[in-house]
Design an enzyme around this catalytic site. Structure first.
Site, PDB file in Angstrom:
ATOM      1  N   GLU A  90      17.232 -28.333  51.033  1.00  0.00           N
ATOM      2  CA  GLU A  90      18.489 -28.292  51.785  1.00  0.00           C
ATOM      3  C   GLU A  90      19.165 -29.657  51.822  1.00  0.00           C
ATOM      4  OE1 GLU A  90      17.899 -26.425  55.618  1.00  0.00           O
ATOM      5  OE2 GLU A  90      18.022 -24.438  54.724  1.00  0.00           O
TER       6      GLU A  90
ATOM      7  N   GLU B  11      15.081 -18.761  51.593  1.00  0.00           N
ATOM      8  CA  GLU B  11      14.572 -18.750  52.966  1.00  0.00           C
ATOM      9  C   GLU B  11      15.361 -17.775  53.813  1.00  0.00           C
ATOM     10  OE1 GLU B  11      14.500 -22.457  55.035  1.00  0.00           O
ATOM     11  OE2 GLU B  11      13.726 -23.546  53.309  1.00  0.00           O
TER      12      GLU B  11
END
Ligand code: GAL
Length: 645
Positions: A145, A301
């Site tokens: 991320e 995710e």
């Protein structure tokens, strides 16, 4: 990929080694086919500079391979170990007020830091050398991320890097002055050394400087990713690389990163307390798929149930985790993974749900997770199939960065929200969309929608004009095509690059007051909000006019037949009507193994969907693949069905 992969983040370092045998047994029971491992393992595998301890990690990979589980191996660089920032405190990022972000959490690094990059590349080189030929290795998961917690750093290291970036971009300080319109407010620079990041200033900063800083910061993050990718490519040229993006994450432009990724990966955490959470997901999924040119992507995710980082964290009510997972598949994903495999007893995410909860496997979460894992295992033919939308929405991160600055006609314009509002009617009508950047080839689309693209080059304007001339349908909304690449207004009447194709001129903006709406009258009646503007027709016809206010009687929605196509313009925020039963999503994926229709019921009551023609149901609620074609489907609330169409 050969199947829809299923699994999650596996962080075995939180547990004694003997737990692993149980992990592997449970993974098989739950239908896990892929994990991503090692994401935050840097401090363990490199406890001191250049001292490595990988033995335990190698055993993890061996055991996963023994169970036939593929590994998307993380490069472990998202959280620098304490020794790094102890030795090199200059690695720590700084905010626009000059306040440092200290260690003790994660992502505490300045993206421009040469020290961070050098240490990260060393670790990645070590990893690739050790595990590049390990049979469990499926792909590389670079970083994690990017820009989640350190999207913009304003430290002196970043300032020097920004100046280097500007020199490359503009060549001379005169060119920089012209691009930034520095004659305004006495900002003219004599040398590049005088230039700083847009740190907190007494009032409005230079908008072009802010825009370039957003570009530079995105680029600094991308260069971290690319430094690791280069090291990996040198040693493992054939192993695919990816990184997991956050949805509609303003600091990171998914389109410019996409060309450097072999597969797109997204993290999306639906919020059960938000009744429209699936609409946000639908948009983010379309952006992710479109960034990769339509190829299958990974939901890297999602939460098995509750997260721990919202103000109030609802578990996912029964059936919603399955529904939202299928939603990703319906919109082109070939992998459904979670954060994370087993819930940890300590640390900042101990209250985040996991596939194996604190309470163990005799739990609703584990039962729902394993049922989904098994279900996704039954439809390998879906893998590789692609949606083929005929509608494209244009999105542009540079325009987003330029749009949302103070000093504009209205502070209410929010690009992500505007994009959602333009995407939603298509979702509700069962019309699939791509969401593409303006420089994409648009010839395969029948309709192109341009929502509030404030920044637009004359070249993009010319391409959109050509698209309509050749027979395309174009819908443009307010405050589009206003400024060029350096945020300098295109003169001569707005939106200059599109005036010819739209057949109009906007003379003056008239943003609405907070909460105000205006009636629209005419062929398309309704109401407008957020914005209005004084439109002069130059060939277009008014489809609706403002029914009240200072602009009463003047055009609000217009239509212009141009060449073989038609260009529509909306000078206000307006609404369109839906098609399918409320809450039902319909998408199609097609590939070598056939064409598949996905129906998902995001609503709270049973919905009956009449099919355009009879088709067999392959999987999902009430599906009986042996029963032959059905002509309608009763979808229970949160129900999913996949049909062969
Ligand atoms: C993501 C992150 C994961 C985990 C997860 C929890 O942002 O990549 O490491 O923190 O959130 O929801």
């Amino acid at each position: 990929m050969g199947r829809i992969h299923f699994g999650g983040d596996y962080n075995p370092e939180h547990w004694p080694e003997e737990v692993r045998a149980e992990d592997i047994r449970l993974m098989k029971e739950a239908g896990v086919s892929m994990v991503t491992a090692g994401i935050f393992s840097w401090a363990l595998v490199e406890p001191a500079p250049d001292e490595y301890d990988f033995d335990w990690f190698g055993r993890v990979l061996d055991d996963l391979h023994g169970a036939g589980i593929r590994v998307c191996l993380a490069t472990m660089t998202a959280s620098p170990p304490p020794w790094l920032t102890e030795r090199h405190p200059e690695v720590l990022p700084q905010d626009a007020d000059g306040v440092r972000r200290w260690p003790g959490s994660r992502q505490h690094f300045c993206p421009s830091s040469p020290v961070y990059r050098e240490r990260a590349v060393r670790l990645v080189t070590e990893l690739a050398t050790r595990y590049g030929t390990h049979p469990a290795l499926d792909s590389w998961h670079i970083g994690n991320e990017y820009g989640c917690s350190n999207p913009r750093c304003y430290c002196d290291v970043s300032a020097a890097d920004f100046r280097r970036w500007l020199r490359e971009r503009y060549g001379s300080v005169e060119a920089l002055n012209a691009a930034w319109a520095t004659t305004f407010w006495s900002q003219r620079y004599g040398t590049f050394e005088q230039v700083l990041p847009p740190r907190t200033a007494p009032t409005h900063p230079n908008p072009a400087q802010v825009l370039d800083y957003a570009r530079f910061c995105d680029d600094a993050l991308l260069r971290c990713y690319l430094a690791e990718k280069e090291a990996l490519r040198r040693i493992t040229p054939d192993v695919p690389v990816t990184t997991n993006h956050m949805p509609m994450h303003k600091p990171v432009d998914p389109y410019s990163w996409a060309v450097h990724e072999d597969v797109q990966a997204l993290d999306f955490y639906q919020d059960p307390y938000d009744p429209e959470t699936h609409l946000g997901a639908a948009l983010a999924f379309d952006v992710t798929r479109s960034a990769g040119g339509g190829r299958p992507w990974m939901l890297m995710e999602q939460a098995p149930s509750a997260v721990n980082w919202r103000a109030r964290n609802s578990p996912k009510p029964p059936g919603t985790m399955r529904l939202w997972s299928w939603q990703a598949v319906a919109q082109g994903a070939d992998a459904v993974l979670y954060f994370q495999w087993r819930a940890t007893p300590g640390g900042a995410e101990k209250f985040h749900s996991a596939m194996v909860p604190h309470a163990g496997t005799d739990t609703r979460i584990f039962r729902e997770v394993s049922a989904l894992g098994r279900e996704l295992g039954t439809v390998p033919q879906l893998a590789g199939a692609r949606p083929r939308p005929e509608v494209a929405l244009l999105a542009d991160w540079h325009s987003w960065w330029a749009l949302e600055q103070g000093s504009h006609p209205s502070g209410d314009l929010d690009f992500a929200e505007t994009l959602r509002r333009h995407h939603r009617p298509f979702f509700e009508a069962g019309v699939e969309c791509d969401v593409v950047p303006p420089d994409r080839d648009l010839s395969a689309y029948r309709l192109v929608v341009v929502p509030n693209l404030y920044l637009m080059s004359t070249e993009t304007g010319a391409r959109l004009t050509e698209f309509v001339r050749a027979g395309g349908h174009l819908l443009v909304s307010y405050f589009t095509g206003i400024s060029d690449d350096c945020d300098r207004v295109h003169l001569g009447g707005y939106p200059a690059p599109l005036r010819e194709v739209l057949g109009l001129r906007v003379e003056e903006f008239w943003p609405l007051a907070e909460g105000q709406s205006l009636p629209l009258t005419g062929a398309l009646a309704g109401s407008g909000d957020l914005w209005s503007e004084a439109i002069d027709l130059e060939g277009a016809e008014a489809v609706s006019v403002f029914g009240a206010g200072e602009l009463a009687g003047r055009p609000a929605l217009t239509r212009h037949a141009y060449g073989d196509g038609v260009a529509w313009y909306a000078g206000t925020g307006s609404r369109v009507l839906p098609g399918l039963p409320a809450g039902v999503q319909a998408t199609v994926r097609g590939g070598a193994d056939g064409r598949f229709l996905f129906l998902l019921n995001h609503g709270t009551s049973t919905a009956t969907v009449t099919l355009p023609e009879p088709m067999p149901a392959l999987a999902g609620d009430g599906a009986d693949p042996g029963a032959g074609p059905v002509s309608s489907v009763d979808l229970p609330a949160r129900g999913v069905v996949v049909l062969q169409s």
